[in-house]
Design a protein around this motif. Structure first.
Motif, PDB file in Angstrom:
ATOM      1  N   LEU B  17     -23.626  79.066 100.382  1.00  0.00           N
ATOM      2  CA  LEU B  17     -25.080  78.940 100.524  1.00  0.00           C
ATOM      3  C   LEU B  17     -25.454  77.610 101.173  1.00  0.00           C
ATOM      4  CD1 LEU B  17     -26.218  80.492  97.113  1.00  0.00           C
ATOM      5  CD2 LEU B  17     -26.677  81.408  99.400  1.00  0.00           C
ATOM      6  N   ALA B  18     -24.741  76.545 100.781  1.00  0.00           N
ATOM      7  CA  ALA B  18     -25.031  75.222 101.349  1.00  0.00           C
ATOM      8  C   ALA B  18     -24.721  75.194 102.838  1.00  0.00           C
ATOM      9  CB  ALA B  18     -24.223  74.154 100.611  1.00  0.00           C
ATOM     10  N   MET B  29     -21.128  68.708  98.845  1.00  0.00           N
ATOM     11  CA  MET B  29     -21.168  68.401  97.411  1.00  0.00           C
ATOM     12  C   MET B  29     -22.591  68.000  96.986  1.00  0.00           C
ATOM     13  SD  MET B  29     -21.313  65.706  95.123  1.00  0.00           S
ATOM     14  CE  MET B  29     -20.683  64.184  95.815  1.00  0.00           C
ATOM     15  N   GLN B  30     -23.223  67.130  97.795  1.00  0.00           N
ATOM     16  CA  GLN B  30     -24.577  66.666  97.457  1.00  0.00           C
ATOM     17  C   GLN B  30     -25.580  67.812  97.469  1.00  0.00           C
ATOM     18  OE1 GLN B  30     -24.570  63.620 100.518  1.00  0.00           O
ATOM     19  NE2 GLN B  30     -24.691  62.001  98.971  1.00  0.00           N
ATOM     20  N   LYS B  31     -25.450  68.663  98.478  1.00  0.00           N
ATOM     21  CA  LYS B  31     -26.382  69.781  98.602  1.00  0.00           C
ATOM     22  C   LYS B  31     -26.200  70.764  97.445  1.00  0.00           C
ATOM     23  CE  LYS B  31     -28.811  72.787 101.543  1.00  0.00           C
ATOM     24  NZ  LYS B  31     -28.539  73.689 102.666  1.00  0.00           N
ATOM     25  N   ALA B  39     -26.428  71.251  88.058  1.00  0.00           N
ATOM     26  CA  ALA B  39     -25.480  71.937  87.170  1.00  0.00           C
ATOM     27  C   ALA B  39     -24.062  71.975  87.746  1.00  0.00           C
ATOM     28  CB  ALA B  39     -25.960  73.354  86.879  1.00  0.00           C
ATOM     29  N   VAL B  40     -23.942  72.067  89.059  1.00  0.00           N
ATOM     30  CA  VAL B  40     -22.608  72.166  89.672  1.00  0.00           C
ATOM     31  C   VAL B  40     -22.278  70.888  90.431  1.00  0.00           C
ATOM     32  CG1 VAL B  40     -21.130  73.462  91.269  1.00  0.00           C
ATOM     33  CG2 VAL B  40     -22.815  74.674  89.880  1.00  0.00           C
ATOM     34  N   LYS B  41     -21.381  70.102  89.829  1.00  0.00           N
ATOM     35  CA  LYS B  41     -20.948  68.858  90.464  1.00  0.00           C
ATOM     36  C   LYS B  41     -19.511  69.045  90.928  1.00  0.00           C
ATOM     37  CE  LYS B  41     -23.831  65.607  87.870  1.00  0.00           C
ATOM     38  NZ  LYS B  41     -24.417  66.244  86.682  1.00  0.00           N
ATOM     39  N   LEU B  42     -19.344  69.260  92.222  1.00  0.00           N
ATOM     40  CA  LEU B  42     -18.008  69.517  92.753  1.00  0.00           C
ATOM     41  C   LEU B  42     -17.174  68.249  92.770  1.00  0.00           C
ATOM     42  CD1 LEU B  42     -18.939  71.764  95.811  1.00  0.00           C
ATOM     43  CD2 LEU B  42     -18.088  72.490  93.573  1.00  0.00           C
ATOM     44  N   LEU B  47     -13.513  70.734  95.993  1.00  0.00           N
ATOM     45  CA  LEU B  47     -14.212  70.875  97.274  1.00  0.00           C
ATOM     46  C   LEU B  47     -13.215  71.024  98.420  1.00  0.00           C
ATOM     47  CD1 LEU B  47     -16.979  70.723  98.821  1.00  0.00           C
ATOM     48  CD2 LEU B  47     -16.433  68.333  99.193  1.00  0.00           C
ATOM     49  N   TYR B  48     -12.191  70.161  98.424  1.00  0.00           N
ATOM     50  CA  TYR B  48     -11.204  70.221  99.511  1.00  0.00           C
ATOM     51  C   TYR B  48     -10.527  71.589  99.552  1.00  0.00           C
ATOM     52  CZ  TYR B  48      -7.041  69.625 102.272  1.00  0.00           C
ATOM     53  OH  TYR B  48      -6.061  69.814 103.196  1.00  0.00           O
TER      54      TYR B  48
END
Lengths: 190, 105
Positions: B17-18, B29-31, B39-42, B47-48
């Motif tokens: 979605l980002a 990650m920020q988006k 709620a979702v902190k990658l 992320l990689y």
């Protein structure tokens, strides 16, 4: 400060490294021979292990940059084809490198494969050794009696250990496999 | 056969979605943190791995560089995956909203 240690278990290694950092150190280098270099610091650091297969120069650059953006710094360590990567940063509220179940599970899957390959290779080496010499126990010893036997026996111990070393390491690496498998299994889809 | 990344995990869903707009890894990650109301902190490894995986499956692709960082964006295929997921979730939501009245009929 330099410390020597050898691990066959990824989680124990991570735990041990973090124990050192808690004493007020940060890790600056890890050598192929199991020598970990630390330097004194007044900040508090955390260290995390990741496992990556071989990465091309280009992919490694991208891998490193992604982690660096999150504040992690890469610790130089021996990595020819693939293996453990060590990441360190100052501790804050974001101290993990995996934030969801799938990626954690994937990490344990890679550890499983690695330990399995190492175990099988060592088993094969042991097989070659035993095929060649039989289970090592010097035949000359049985002819000796009393104290001579024991002196002979003690002298043989290093050879005994050496020829069985692949099998001993294989046992450790199998335990490591089992632990990774257990974690992998616990993280499976509900 | 169903694709192995389907149904999308929360991480993958938010990343796709980002990436309807071009972003580099850290900006993703920020988006995602913003889109999920915190709620979702990658984390870095997650992320990689996710970007690597989505790229491998052709759902996102590198579209350029911003400074030294690679910029990614959703592909056509990624878009169609999001449409499939949207339909799946809409159906589930409809069950939430209309289940009782449907049973009565």
């Amino acid at each position: 400060m330099k410390k020597f240690n050898i691990f066959f278990d990824f989680e124990k290694e991570e735990q041990w490294l973090n124990d050192q950092l808690q004493k007020g150190y940060r890790c600056t280098n890890i050598s192929a021979l199991g020598i970990y270099t630390f330097e004194k610091t007044d900040k508090s650091y955390v260290l995390r292990l990741d496992y990556q297969d071989y990465l091309s120069k280009e992919r490694f650059k991208h891998y490193k940059e992604t982690y660096e953006d999150f504040g992690w710094s890469y610790i130089n360590s021996p990595c020819w084809l693939g293996g453990t990567r060590y990441w360190q940063k100052e501790g804050d509220n974001k101290n993990v490198i995996f934030s969801d179940r799938q990626s954690k599970r994937n990490y344990y899957r890679k550890l499983m494969y690695f330990s399995a390959v190492v175990s099988v290779m060592l088993l094969f080496i042991s097989y070659l050794i035993y095929q060649d010499t039989g289970f090592y126990f010097a035949e000359g010893l049985s002819g000796l009696s009393g104290s001579l036997f024991w002196i002979g026996f003690i002298l043989e111990i290093p050879f005994l250990l050496l020829s069985n070393l692949p099998l001993i390491i294989c046992a450790f690496s199998s335990i490591s496999f089992y632990k990774a498998y257990r974690n992998y299994w616990m993280l499976k889809e509900a | 056969m169903k694709h192995k990344l389907l149904p999308l995990s929360e991480t993958m869903h938010y990343i796709l979605l980002a990436l309807r707009e071009p972003l580099h890894g850290y900006a993703v990650m920020q988006k995602v943190e913003k889109l999920s109301n915190g709620a979702v902190k990658l984390a870095a490894g997650t992320l990689y791995g996710a970007i690597d995986n989505l790229n491998k499956h052709g759902w996102i692709e590198p579209v350029g560089e911003s400074g030294r960082r690679k910029v990614y964006m959703l592909t056509e295929e990624g878009s169609s995956i999001l449409k499939l997921e949207q339909a799946r979730l809409l159906h589930i939501l409809s069950l939430y909203e209309g289940s009782e009245s449907n049973e009565e009929v």
